[in-house]
Scaffold this motif. Structure first.
Motif, mmCIF file in Angstrom:
data_model
loop_
_atom_site.group_PDB
_atom_site.id
_atom_site.type_symbol
_atom_site.label_atom_id
_atom_site.label_comp_id
_atom_site.label_asym_id
_atom_site.label_seq_id
_atom_site.Cartn_x
_atom_site.Cartn_y
_atom_site.Cartn_z
ATOM 1 N N ILE A 107 0.860 -1.182 0.000
ATOM 2 C CA ILE A 107 0.000 0.000 0.000
ATOM 3 C C ILE A 107 0.898 1.235 0.000
ATOM 4 O O ILE A 107 1.681 1.441 0.935
ATOM 5 N N SER A 108 0.777 2.064 -1.052
ATOM 6 C CA SER A 108 1.645 3.240 -1.188
ATOM 7 C C SER A 108 0.853 4.537 -1.239
ATOM 8 O O SER A 108 1.416 5.605 -1.484
ATOM 9 N N ARG A 109 -0.457 4.463 -1.037
ATOM 10 C CA ARG A 109 -1.279 5.676 -0.956
ATOM 11 C C ARG A 109 -2.457 5.407 -0.029
ATOM 12 O O ARG A 109 -2.772 4.251 0.254
ATOM 13 N N ASP A 110 -3.112 6.457 0.423
ATOM 14 C CA ASP A 110 -4.262 6.307 1.309
ATOM 15 C C ASP A 110 -5.353 5.480 0.619
ATOM 16 O O ASP A 110 -5.518 5.528 -0.602
ATOM 17 N N THR A 111 -6.106 4.738 1.438
ATOM 18 C CA THR A 111 -7.197 3.934 0.890
ATOM 19 C C THR A 111 -8.540 4.528 1.300
ATOM 20 O O THR A 111 -8.614 5.404 2.166
ATOM 21 N N GLU A 112 -9.601 4.020 0.679
ATOM 22 C CA GLU A 112 -10.946 4.463 1.001
ATOM 23 C C GLU A 112 -11.673 3.380 1.793
ATOM 24 O O GLU A 112 -11.327 2.195 1.719
ATOM 25 N N GLU A 113 -12.679 3.780 2.540
ATOM 26 C CA GLU A 113 -13.419 2.852 3.393
ATOM 27 C C GLU A 113 -14.020 1.710 2.566
ATOM 28 O O GLU A 113 -14.566 1.930 1.479
ATOM 29 N N GLY A 114 -13.883 0.497 3.086
ATOM 30 C CA GLY A 114 -14.517 -0.660 2.479
ATOM 31 C C GLY A 114 -13.794 -1.241 1.273
ATOM 32 O O GLY A 114 -14.348 -2.104 0.590
ATOM 33 N N GLN A 115 -12.574 -0.815 1.006
ATOM 34 C CA GLN A 115 -11.876 -1.319 -0.167
ATOM 35 C C GLN A 115 -11.273 -2.708 0.080
ATOM 36 O O GLN A 115 -10.937 -3.063 1.207
ATOM 37 N N MET A 116 -11.136 -3.464 -1.004
ATOM 38 C CA MET A 116 -10.487 -4.766 -0.969
ATOM 39 C C MET A 116 -9.324 -4.756 -1.954
ATOM 40 O O MET A 116 -9.480 -4.347 -3.110
ATOM 41 N N PHE A 117 -8.170 -5.214 -1.469
ATOM 42 C CA PHE A 117 -6.980 -5.294 -2.306
ATOM 43 C C PHE A 117 -6.559 -6.760 -2.392
ATOM 44 O O PHE A 117 -6.112 -7.344 -1.406
ATOM 45 N N ARG A 118 -6.708 -7.324 -3.574
ATOM 46 C CA ARG A 118 -6.376 -8.731 -3.754
ATOM 47 C C ARG A 118 -4.876 -8.891 -3.988
ATOM 48 O O ARG A 118 -4.241 -8.040 -4.598
ATOM 49 N N PRO A 119 -4.321 -10.033 -3.549
ATOM 50 C CA PRO A 119 -2.893 -10.269 -3.781
ATOM 51 C C PRO A 119 -2.626 -10.501 -5.256
ATOM 52 O O PRO A 119 -3.488 -11.012 -5.980
ATOM 53 N N PRO A 120 -1.433 -10.123 -5.726
ATOM 54 C CA PRO A 120 -1.088 -10.410 -7.123
ATOM 55 C C PRO A 120 -0.971 -11.911 -7.339
ATOM 56 O O PRO A 120 -0.334 -12.620 -6.548
ATOM 57 N N GLU A 121 -1.619 -12.407 -8.361
ATOM 58 C CA GLU A 121 -1.575 -13.846 -8.644
ATOM 59 C C GLU A 121 -0.320 -14.176 -9.447
ATOM 60 O O GLU A 121 -0.004 -13.514 -10.436
ATOM 61 N N GLN A 122 0.391 -15.198 -9.011
ATOM 62 C CA GLN A 122 1.595 -15.636 -9.694
ATOM 63 C C GLN A 122 1.276 -16.831 -10.583
ATOM 64 O O GLN A 122 0.728 -17.826 -10.116
ATOM 65 N N GLU A 123 1.618 -16.718 -11.853
ATOM 66 C CA GLU A 123 1.401 -17.832 -12.759
ATOM 67 C C GLU A 123 2.626 -18.733 -12.783
ATOM 68 O O GLU A 123 3.766 -18.267 -12.729
ATOM 69 N N ALA A 124 2.381 -20.028 -12.869
ATOM 70 C CA ALA A 124 3.485 -20.973 -12.952
ATOM 71 C C ALA A 124 4.221 -20.797 -14.275
ATOM 72 O O ALA A 124 3.621 -20.508 -15.312
ATOM 73 N N ALA A 125 5.544 -20.959 -14.243
ATOM 74 C CA ALA A 125 6.347 -20.892 -15.456
ATOM 75 C C ALA A 125 5.977 -22.030 -16.400
ATOM 76 O O ALA A 125 5.510 -23.096 -15.970
ATOM 77 N N LYS A 126 6.185 -21.800 -17.672
ATOM 78 C CA LYS A 126 5.859 -22.837 -18.646
ATOM 79 C C LYS A 126 6.768 -24.049 -18.522
ATOM 80 O O LYS A 126 6.399 -25.171 -18.877
ATOM 81 N N VAL A 127 7.977 -23.831 -18.049
ATOM 82 C CA VAL A 127 8.919 -24.933 -17.840
ATOM 83 C C VAL A 127 8.787 -25.404 -16.396
ATOM 84 O O VAL A 127 8.841 -24.606 -15.465
ATOM 85 N N GLY A 128 8.594 -26.706 -16.193
ATOM 86 C CA GLY A 128 8.460 -27.251 -14.849
ATOM 87 C C GLY A 128 9.768 -27.233 -14.076
ATOM 88 O O GLY A 128 10.861 -27.164 -14.654
ATOM 89 N N ALA A 129 9.656 -27.284 -12.745
ATOM 90 C CA ALA A 129 10.835 -27.199 -11.876
ATOM 91 C C ALA A 129 11.799 -28.352 -12.111
ATOM 92 O O ALA A 129 13.028 -28.161 -12.154
ATOM 93 N N ARG A 130 11.298 -29.590 -12.264
ATOM 94 C CA ARG A 130 12.205 -30.734 -12.452
ATOM 95 C C ARG A 130 12.978 -30.633 -13.760
ATOM 96 O O ARG A 130 14.167 -30.939 -13.819
ATOM 97 N N ARG A 131 12.269 -30.153 -14.804
ATOM 98 C CA ARG A 131 12.960 -30.002 -16.088
ATOM 99 C C ARG A 131 14.004 -28.895 -16.015
ATOM 100 O O ARG A 131 15.135 -29.033 -16.519
ATOM 101 N N PHE A 132 13.649 -27.760 -15.402
ATOM 102 C CA PHE A 132 14.574 -26.631 -15.323
ATOM 103 C C PHE A 132 15.859 -27.013 -14.595
ATOM 104 O O PHE A 132 16.960 -26.625 -14.980
ATOM 105 N N PHE A 133 15.706 -27.776 -13.502
ATOM 106 C CA PHE A 133 16.873 -28.160 -12.707
ATOM 107 C C PHE A 133 17.455 -29.520 -13.128
ATOM 108 O O PHE A 133 18.304 -30.073 -12.438
ATOM 109 N N ARG A 134 16.944 -30.046 -14.239
ATOM 110 C CA ARG A 134 17.486 -31.263 -14.830
ATOM 111 C C ARG A 134 17.472 -32.427 -13.829
ATOM 112 O O ARG A 134 18.455 -33.156 -13.663
ATOM 113 N N VAL A 135 16.366 -32.536 -13.137
ATOM 114 C CA VAL A 135 16.227 -33.608 -12.160
ATOM 115 C C VAL A 135 15.856 -34.885 -12.904
ATOM 116 O O VAL A 135 14.912 -34.915 -13.725
ATOM 117 N N ARG A 136 16.597 -35.939 -12.639
ATOM 118 C CA ARG A 136 16.299 -37.234 -13.199
ATOM 119 C C ARG A 136 15.884 -38.178 -12.089
ATOM 120 O O ARG A 136 16.446 -38.146 -11.000
#
Length: 232
Positions: free
Chosen positions: A198-227
């Motif tokens: 929050i970097s500015r004043d808010t108004e009564e009754g407001q809702m601020f949703r968290p930023p949604e993080q999308e999964a990377a197209k490359v999976g973790a096991r593939r990226f780290f070359r896990v066998r």
């Protein structure tokens, strides 16, 4: 560290996970002896918790009189903290002294003011000239900056940073890892989700949703070359 000497009998209103946690903290780190839990009759689902009776809230004065018992409402932020606020008013009107809990592992500056019926967990930092209102929950690890004011019936999750000279309005909920900039006013009845800045004043009754993080197209096991390991 041994538990403090028990000087008061205490009834916890609620039987949720928070009530279980409150039971442990009051038992280990306060002069209160928890003797029972109480729940409104319409929501009574069990007769014991933590080895103690769970009784209808409507029968509380007859079974655990306010002349000899304190009360704490261990309820979270349901209905933007309205449920906890209503139950606090109810037990106070019945004559119960309201108990607070402030962890011995929290830092509260000598000039800070804490209202009645608060629950302050470990590793909170409440800095100089801060005002905490009534019926406020500060879960673990928050920073409440100097000269800031937290209004009544507020719930602050964990690892929240409220900078200096801020005002947090009544009934507001601050999620995990929220950051409030310096000299800002968060109005009443705000719901601020995890990780929001929050970097500015808010108004009564407001809702601020968290930023949604999308999964990377490359999976973790593939990226780290896990066998896969060969069978043993």
């Amino acid at each position: 560290m041994s538990a403090p000497e028990k000087r008061h009998d205490l009834v916890l209103v609620g039987d949720s996970a928070f009530a279980e946690v409150a039971h442990e903290y009051f038992t280990a780190f306060s002069p209160y002896r928890v003797v029972a839990f109480a729940v409104e009759r319409a929501f009574l689902r069990r007769d014991s918790l933590c080895g103690l009776p769970v009784v209808p809230l409507e029968e509380l004065p007859a079974r655990y009189p306010p002349a000899s018992h304190h009360a704490h409402v261990a309820v979270v932020y349901t209905q933007l903290n309205r449920l906890r606020a209503r139950l606090v008013r109810q037990v106070a009107a019945a004559g119960y002294p309201l108990a607070s809990f402030i962890s011995p592992a929290a830092f509260v500056a000598p000039s800070a003011r804490i209202g009645r019926h608060c629950f302050i967990f470990e590793n909170n930092v409440v800095q100089s000239f801060t005002e905490i209102g009534e019926n406020v929950v500060l879960w673990s690890g928050n920073h409440i900056g100097h000269h800031s004011r937290v209004g009544d019936n507020v719930f602050v999750s964990s690892h929240v940073v409220v900078s200096g000279f801020c005002e947090i309005g009544a009934h507001t909920f601050l999620g995990v890892n929220v950051a409030i900039g310096n000299n800002l006013r968060v109005a009443a009845d705000n719901w601020i989700g995890q990780g929001v800045v929050i970097s500015r004043d808010t108004e009564e009754g407001q809702m601020f949703r968290p930023p949604e993080q999308e999964a990377a197209k490359v999976g973790a096991r593939r990226f780290f070359r896990v066998r896969d390991e060969p069978p043993a």
